[in-house]
Design a protein around this motif. Structure first.
Motif, PDB file in Angstrom:
ATOM      1  N   LEU A  36       0.825  -1.206   0.000  1.00 21.30           N
ATOM      2  CA  LEU A  36       0.000   0.000   0.000  1.00 21.30           C
ATOM      3  C   LEU A  36       0.860   1.258   0.000  1.00 21.30           C
ATOM      4  N   ARG A  37       1.910   1.278   0.819  1.00 19.68           N
ATOM      5  CA  ARG A  37       2.780   2.463   0.877  1.00 19.68           C
ATOM      6  C   ARG A  37       3.503   2.675  -0.444  1.00 19.68           C
ATOM      7  N   GLN A  38       3.845   1.593  -1.105  1.00 18.03           N
ATOM      8  CA  GLN A  38       4.549   1.722  -2.377  1.00 18.03           C
ATOM      9  C   GLN A  38       3.698   2.401  -3.447  1.00 18.03           C
ATOM     10  N   THR A  39       2.373   2.342  -3.291  1.00 25.82           N
ATOM     11  CA  THR A  39       1.491   2.962  -4.280  1.00 25.82           C
ATOM     12  C   THR A  39       1.111   4.395  -3.912  1.00 25.82           C
ATOM     13  N   ALA A  40       1.482   4.856  -2.705  1.00 25.72           N
ATOM     14  CA  ALA A  40       1.024   6.162  -2.227  1.00 25.72           C
ATOM     15  C   ALA A  40       1.495   7.302  -3.121  1.00 25.72           C
ATOM     16  N   ALA A  41       2.691   7.170  -3.683  1.00 26.72           N
ATOM     17  CA  ALA A  41       3.225   8.257  -4.509  1.00 26.72           C
ATOM     18  C   ALA A  41       2.600   8.293  -5.902  1.00 26.72           C
ATOM     19  N   ASP A  45      10.065  16.291   2.755  1.00 27.77           N
ATOM     20  CA  ASP A  45       9.251  15.332   2.018  1.00 27.77           C
ATOM     21  C   ASP A  45       8.412  16.041   0.961  1.00 27.77           C
ATOM     22  N   LYS A  46       8.085  15.301  -0.082  1.00 26.60           N
ATOM     23  CA  LYS A  46       7.198  15.814  -1.123  1.00 26.60           C
ATOM     24  C   LYS A  46       5.805  15.244  -0.880  1.00 26.60           C
ATOM     25  N   PRO A  47       4.777  16.092  -0.759  1.00 27.14           N
ATOM     26  CA  PRO A  47       3.425  15.584  -0.523  1.00 27.14           C
ATOM     27  C   PRO A  47       2.996  14.584  -1.594  1.00 27.14           C
ATOM     28  N   ASN A  48       2.346  13.477  -1.140  1.00 30.87           N
ATOM     29  CA  ASN A  48       1.855  12.487  -2.098  1.00 30.87           C
ATOM     30  C   ASN A  48       0.417  12.821  -2.498  1.00 30.87           C
ATOM     31  N   HIS A  49      -0.251  11.893  -3.202  1.00 33.65           N
ATOM     32  CA  HIS A  49      -1.568  12.223  -3.748  1.00 33.65           C
ATOM     33  C   HIS A  49      -2.634  12.365  -2.673  1.00 33.65           C
ATOM     34  N   PHE A  50      -2.380  11.865  -1.453  1.00 31.63           N
ATOM     35  CA  PHE A  50      -3.306  12.071  -0.347  1.00 31.63           C
ATOM     36  C   PHE A  50      -3.166  13.477   0.238  1.00 31.63           C
ATOM     37  N   GLU A  51      -1.983  14.063   0.042  1.00 34.75           N
ATOM     38  CA  GLU A  51      -1.606  15.257   0.793  1.00 34.75           C
ATOM     39  C   GLU A  51      -1.807  16.541  -0.023  1.00 34.75           C
ATOM     40  N   THR A  52      -3.066  16.862  -0.284  1.00 35.89           N
ATOM     41  CA  THR A  52      -3.431  18.148  -0.859  1.00 35.89           C
ATOM     42  C   THR A  52      -4.286  18.868   0.170  1.00 35.89           C
ATOM     43  N   ALA A  53      -4.314  20.195   0.098  1.00 37.76           N
ATOM     44  CA  ALA A  53      -5.079  20.957   1.082  1.00 37.76           C
ATOM     45  C   ALA A  53      -6.553  20.552   1.071  1.00 37.76           C
ATOM     46  N   GLN A  54      -7.094  20.333  -0.136  1.00 37.76           N
ATOM     47  CA  GLN A  54      -8.510  19.989  -0.234  1.00 37.76           C
ATOM     48  C   GLN A  54      -8.802  18.618   0.373  1.00 37.76           C
ATOM     49  N   ASN A  55      -7.949  17.641   0.068  1.00 43.98           N
ATOM     50  CA  ASN A  55      -8.178  16.304   0.597  1.00 43.98           C
ATOM     51  C   ASN A  55      -7.970  16.268   2.100  1.00 43.98           C
ATOM     52  N   LEU A  56      -6.940  16.950   2.592  1.00 44.15           N
ATOM     53  CA  LEU A  56      -6.691  16.954   4.032  1.00 44.15           C
ATOM     54  C   LEU A  56      -7.811  17.648   4.795  1.00 44.15           C
ATOM     55  N   GLU A  57      -8.410  18.674   4.197  1.00 47.64           N
ATOM     56  CA  GLU A  57      -9.542  19.335   4.855  1.00 47.64           C
ATOM     57  C   GLU A  57     -10.742  18.394   4.941  1.00 47.64           C
ATOM     58  N   ARG A  58     -10.984  17.624   3.880  1.00 49.92           N
ATOM     59  CA  ARG A  58     -12.068  16.645   3.928  1.00 49.92           C
ATOM     60  C   ARG A  58     -11.800  15.611   5.019  1.00 49.92           C
ATOM     61  N   CYS A  59     -10.555  15.158   5.098  1.00 52.45           N
ATOM     62  CA  CYS A  59     -10.190  14.187   6.133  1.00 52.45           C
ATOM     63  C   CYS A  59     -10.352  14.789   7.525  1.00 52.45           C
ATOM     64  N   ARG A  60      -9.932  16.040   7.687  1.00 50.86           N
ATOM     65  CA  ARG A  60     -10.036  16.704   8.991  1.00 50.86           C
ATOM     66  C   ARG A  60     -11.490  16.786   9.447  1.00 50.86           C
ATOM     67  N   VAL A  61     -12.372  17.115   8.533  1.00 49.26           N
ATOM     68  CA  VAL A  61     -13.795  17.198   8.871  1.00 49.26           C
ATOM     69  C   VAL A  61     -14.316  15.841   9.347  1.00 49.26           C
ATOM     70  N   ILE A  62     -13.948  14.777   8.642  1.00 45.03           N
ATOM     71  CA  ILE A  62     -14.409  13.440   9.031  1.00 45.03           C
ATOM     72  C   ILE A  62     -13.837  13.042  10.376  1.00 45.03           C
ATOM     73  N   PHE A  63     -12.542  13.272  10.585  1.00 45.97           N
ATOM     74  CA  PHE A  63     -11.935  12.958  11.885  1.00 45.97           C
ATOM     75  C   PHE A  63     -12.718  13.622  13.012  1.00 45.97           C
ATOM     76  N   ASN A  64     -13.057  14.887  12.840  1.00 49.59           N
ATOM     77  CA  ASN A  64     -13.748  15.619  13.900  1.00 49.59           C
ATOM     78  C   ASN A  64     -15.195  15.171  14.060  1.00 49.59           C
ATOM     79  N   GLN A  65     -15.792  14.654  12.984  1.00 50.98           N
ATOM     80  CA  GLN A  65     -17.175  14.193  13.068  1.00 50.98           C
ATOM     81  C   GLN A  65     -17.303  12.819  13.710  1.00 50.98           C
ATOM     82  N   LEU A  66     -16.259  12.008  13.637  1.00 50.34           N
ATOM     83  CA  LEU A  66     -16.334  10.648  14.160  1.00 50.34           C
ATOM     84  C   LEU A  66     -16.635  10.655  15.656  1.00 50.34           C
TER      85      LEU A  66
END
Length: 224
Positions: free
Chosen positions: A55-60, A150-171
Motif C-alpha cells: 500500500l505504501r509503495q502505491t502512495a506516490a 518530504d514531497k506531498p503524495n496524492h493524499f496530501e493536498t489541502a482539499q483532501n486533508l480538509e475533507r479528512c479533517r472534517v471526518i476525523f472531527n465528526q467521528l
C-alpha cells in the motif's frame, strides 16, 4: 525496573491529518510511559507487513482505487491485530498506534466511500481506550511535510486533508480526545500525558476499583 501490567492492557491510537505530528508524539509518549514503568508496544499503520508495504509503495502514484486501498488496509490490520495488538493487550502492555482504523475511515471516506460501512468493516479491530485526535489546519500540515524535506503524495493536498479533517472531527468514538496540534511539541505532549493519565485511571479502576495497590500503580505510571 519492574514493569507495570495493566489488566487487559491499554490501547492508545494517535490520529490526525498528515503533518499533525503523530509519529513524533507516539515516540515521545512511549518514552514517557516506559520511563514511568509501563511496558509499551509501539505500532504504526500501515504496517511493514506485506499488505502495508504494498500500500505504501502505491502512495506516490495513486494507482489504487479507494476500494482497493480498503482491501489492502483491512488485510494489513487483521494481521496487525492478530499478531501484535491482541497479544500485547493480553500481556497487560500499553499499545500506542501511529494511525489505526479511523484513518481509513477519514481518508477513504474523503474519497467517497460510506463512513458507516467502513466502521462496520473494522468491527474486528479492538476499540482504543484512548483515541488522540491531533487537530491541525491542512496548510500547516503541508508546511511541516515540506519542512522535513518530504514531497506531498496524492493524499496530501489541502482539499483532501480538509475533507479528512472534517471526518476525523465528526467521528463519534469512545475515548476520543481532541488535541490542538498547532501547539509546540512540549505543549502537545503535556496535554496528551494528561489525557493518558485519565485513561489509565479509568482502566485501572476497572480492575477491582482504586484500592491501595491500584492507586500506587497509577501514581507510578502517571509520573512525568
Amino acid at each position: 525496573m519492574i514493569k507495570e501490567q495493566i489488566p487487559g492492557g491499554l490501547l492508545i491510537a494517535i490520529e490526525g491529518i498528515d503533518g499533525a505530528g503523530k509519529t513524533t508524539l507516539a515516540q515521545s509518549l512511549a518514552r514517557v510511559l516506559e520511563a514511568a514503568g509501563a511496558r509499551v508496544v509501539l505500532g504504526k499503520e500501515p504496517t511493514n507487513g506485506p499488505w502495508g508495504t504494498r500500500l505504501r509503495q502505491t502512495a506516490a502514484t495513486g494507482r489504487l482505487s479507494p476500494e482497493q486501498e480498503v482491501e489492502f488496509l483491512l488485510h494489513d490490520r487483521r494481521q496487525h491485530v492478530e499478531e501484535v495488538i491482541q497479544p500485547a493487550l493480553a500481556r497487560g502492555d500499553v499499545v500506542i498506534l501511529d494511525r489505526y482504523f479511523p484513518s481509513m475511515v477519514a481518508y477513504q471516506g474523503a474519497a467517497g466511500l460510506p463512513l458507516d460501512e467502513m466502521l462496520h468493516a473494522n468491527d474486528f479491530a479492538p476499540r482504543p481506550n484512548l483515541l488522540l485526535l491531533l487537530d491541525l489546519a491542512p496548510e500547516q500540515g503541508l508546511e511541516r511535510i515540506r519542512a522535513r524535506g518530504d514531497k506531498p503524495n496524492h493524499f496530501e493536498t489541502a482539499q483532501n486533508l480538509e475533507r479528512c479533517r472534517v471526518i476525523f472531527n465528526q467521528l463519534e468514538l469512545p475515548g476520543k480526545v481532541v488535541i490542538d496540534a498547532s501547539q509546540g511539541e512540549a505543549e502537545v505532549l503535556r496535554d496528551v500525558h494528561a489525557a493518558t493519565v485519565a485513561a489509565l485511571a479509568r482502566r485501572i479502576a476497572e480492575d477491582g476499583g482504586m484500592n491501595a495497590e491500584n492507586t500506587r500503580k497509577l501514581e507510578r505510571l502517571s509520573a512525568n
